[in-house]
Design an enzyme around this catalytic site. Structure first.
Site, short mmCIF file in Angstrom:
data_model
loop_
_atom_site.label_atom_id
_atom_site.label_comp_id
_atom_site.label_asym_id
_atom_site.label_seq_id
_atom_site.Cartn_x
_atom_site.Cartn_y
_atom_site.Cartn_z
N HIS A 47 10.46 -33.64 -38.19
CA HIS A 47 9.46 -33.13 -39.10
C HIS A 47 9.38 -31.61 -38.98
CE1 HIS A 47 7.45 -33.58 -35.21
NE2 HIS A 47 6.61 -32.62 -35.59
N ARG A 90 13.87 -29.17 -30.62
CA ARG A 90 13.99 -28.42 -31.88
C ARG A 90 15.37 -28.60 -32.50
NH1 ARG A 90 10.91 -25.47 -28.36
NH2 ARG A 90 8.81 -24.98 -29.13
N GLN A 103 11.75 -30.38 -35.84
CA GLN A 103 11.64 -30.84 -34.47
C GLN A 103 11.36 -32.34 -34.41
OE1 GLN A 103 7.29 -29.78 -33.00
NE2 GLN A 103 8.18 -28.03 -34.10
N GLU A 160 1.83 -37.60 -32.60
CA GLU A 160 0.82 -36.69 -33.13
C GLU A 160 0.39 -37.10 -34.53
OE1 GLU A 160 3.29 -32.97 -34.99
OE2 GLU A 160 3.35 -33.16 -32.80
#
Length: 426
Positions: free
Chosen positions: A275, A294, A104, A141
């Site tokens: 990743h 995705r 994704q 993130e």
């Protein structure tokens, strides 16, 4: 300060015991994939009964954190409100993967705003499984390993990938499938990704034969000790095939860097970084968003053109990051993202918590911490409040609260990444 309870996400790829162990609760046999602490409307944390705000005001017991912050936006801190409005900018999670997550990437802020507006204008319901943008926020993130943790991150140099994939050149049709990697730049990566994420019948057959060849390599060359000289690429293909049998996107995974994190090491991911987390348990912090594009290893909706339009296909190398050591038992995991920053506390900690001007969440994972809280008073003042927080508990700490922490414990403190100065840390 408020005790807050997070929400569990029982995704199929989760482990059954790790998150319950960290929270000090019984496992129910279901996969516990993520434990969310934050104010995202999909799964906001809940304020416990009878908790105080700045030693005075009380919130209604059991109120969701997002609703309470909407009523008390001053608890976020002025610096955060100036950038993000009256919304908590980060989401803190425990993540525990038994099986690989999907390949994704996440959008930038501009991409998220445009995509969200377009899908709204088209009348696509928020809960539609074909929808790409659940909100108008980016989703940078970071993952910090609590156990040995394996992930795929970005793309290696295409020439290096071609050399490594030569182990499968005996498979009929395979050299032609990966021939674009011999060209420099990201065009070769994009071509091979398109071939395996949108495969025709011929490419699907070639990839299936490649996966079978990987199984043969692992089976024929591994002694009982598991220390045979099998290429890591073949091991990765077999690992992914066991979780997602015959998925042609396994070839896409083999173009990516495989990263091994030891406990305490971290990775951070910006917009467009493709990743996939493979297995392990860690603390994850991100912008408070649920936008995911995705690309494979999933039964959920995949929009390959949208993914390739936003994914960063630039070849990159990657090394795990370690935190900056600070006095008092603090370690700081810095990132370039304004939505969040993260500190680790432990094992013997005695320190004032940073980011006093911002709303924060503290999660304790081991031991017990004593939090001495004051608002503009000294620690000798009789108005100071002492709160005991044990393993598995989390607390919301409002902007302006000064908190001194002591204890033999391990925890993580999350805050927005804005409005702070970090002298002499880098």
């Amino acid at each position: 300060m408020h005790v807050v309870t997070g929400q569990v996400q029982h995704y199929d790829w989760g482990t059954t015991a790790e998150i319950p162990r960290l929270l000090g609760v019984e496992s129910d046999g279901r996969p516990w994939a993520e434990y969310w602490l934050g104010a995202h409307p999909k799964a906001p944390s809940v304020l416990a009964d009878g908790c105080h705000v700045n030693g005075a005001d009380r919130a209604d017991g059991g109120q969701p954190l997002d609703r309470w912050l909407a009523e008390h936006p001053d608890q976020l801190g002025q610096a955060s409100r100036e950038v993000f409005g009256d919304r908590l900018s980060f989401l803190l999670k425990i993540l525990s993967a038994e099986q690989p997550l999907s390949i994704q990437a996440h959008p930038s802020r501009t991409q998220a705003q445009m995509g969200f507006a377009q899908e709204n204008a088209a009348g696509v319901p928020i809960d539609d499984p074909l929808r790409l943008y659940r909100d108008d926020w980016p989703k940078p993130e970071m993952i910090v390993a609590l156990t040995e943790f394996h992930a795929l991150y970005g793309f290696r140099d295409p020439h290096a990938s071609r050399r490594m994939l030569a182990v499968f050149d005996a498979v009929d049709g395979f050299p032609g499938l990966v021939a674009p990697l011999e060209d420099p730049g990201s065009e070769g990566i994009a071509a091979v990704l398109t071939s395996c994420l949108q495969p025709d019948e011929q490419n699907r057959r070639v990839i299936a034969d490649m996966i079978a060849a990987a199984h043969d390599l692992v089976q024929d060359n591994d002694p009982p000790s598991g220390q045979g000289k099998v290429p890591q690429l073949a091991r990765t293909a077999v690992e992914l095939d066991r979780a997602h049998p015959g998925d042609p996107s396994i070839l896409a995974a083999l173009l990516m860097n495989r990263v091994h994190l030891r406990p305490g090491e971290s990775l951070f991911l910006g917009a467009g970084t493709m990743h996939a987390y493979l297995h392990g348990t860690g603390i994850e912090i991100m912008a408070s968003s649920d936008n995911v594009l995705r690309g494979g290893l999933t039964s959920k909706h995949i929009d390959v053109p949208a993914l390739l339009d936003q994914a960063d296909l630039t070849a990159t190398s990657v090394e795990p990051w370690r935190p900056q050591q600070l006095p008092g038992g603090l370690q700081h995991y810095r990132t370039p993202f304004p939505e969040f920053t993260l500190w680790r506390l432990g094992e013997c900690v005695e320190t004032d918590l940073p980011a006093t001007g911002l709303g924060r969440i503290l999660l304790v994972l081991d031991g017990r911490m004593s939090l001495t809280t004051s608002a503009g008073v000294t620690s000798n003042d009789t108005s100071a409040e002492v709160t005991q927080v044990r393993a598995g508990q989390a607390v919301w700490i409002s902007a302006g609260q000064q908190v001194h922490v002591t204890g033999s414990a391990v925890g993580f403190l999350a805050a927005p990444g804005v409005g702070q100065e970090f002298p002499d840390e880098l």
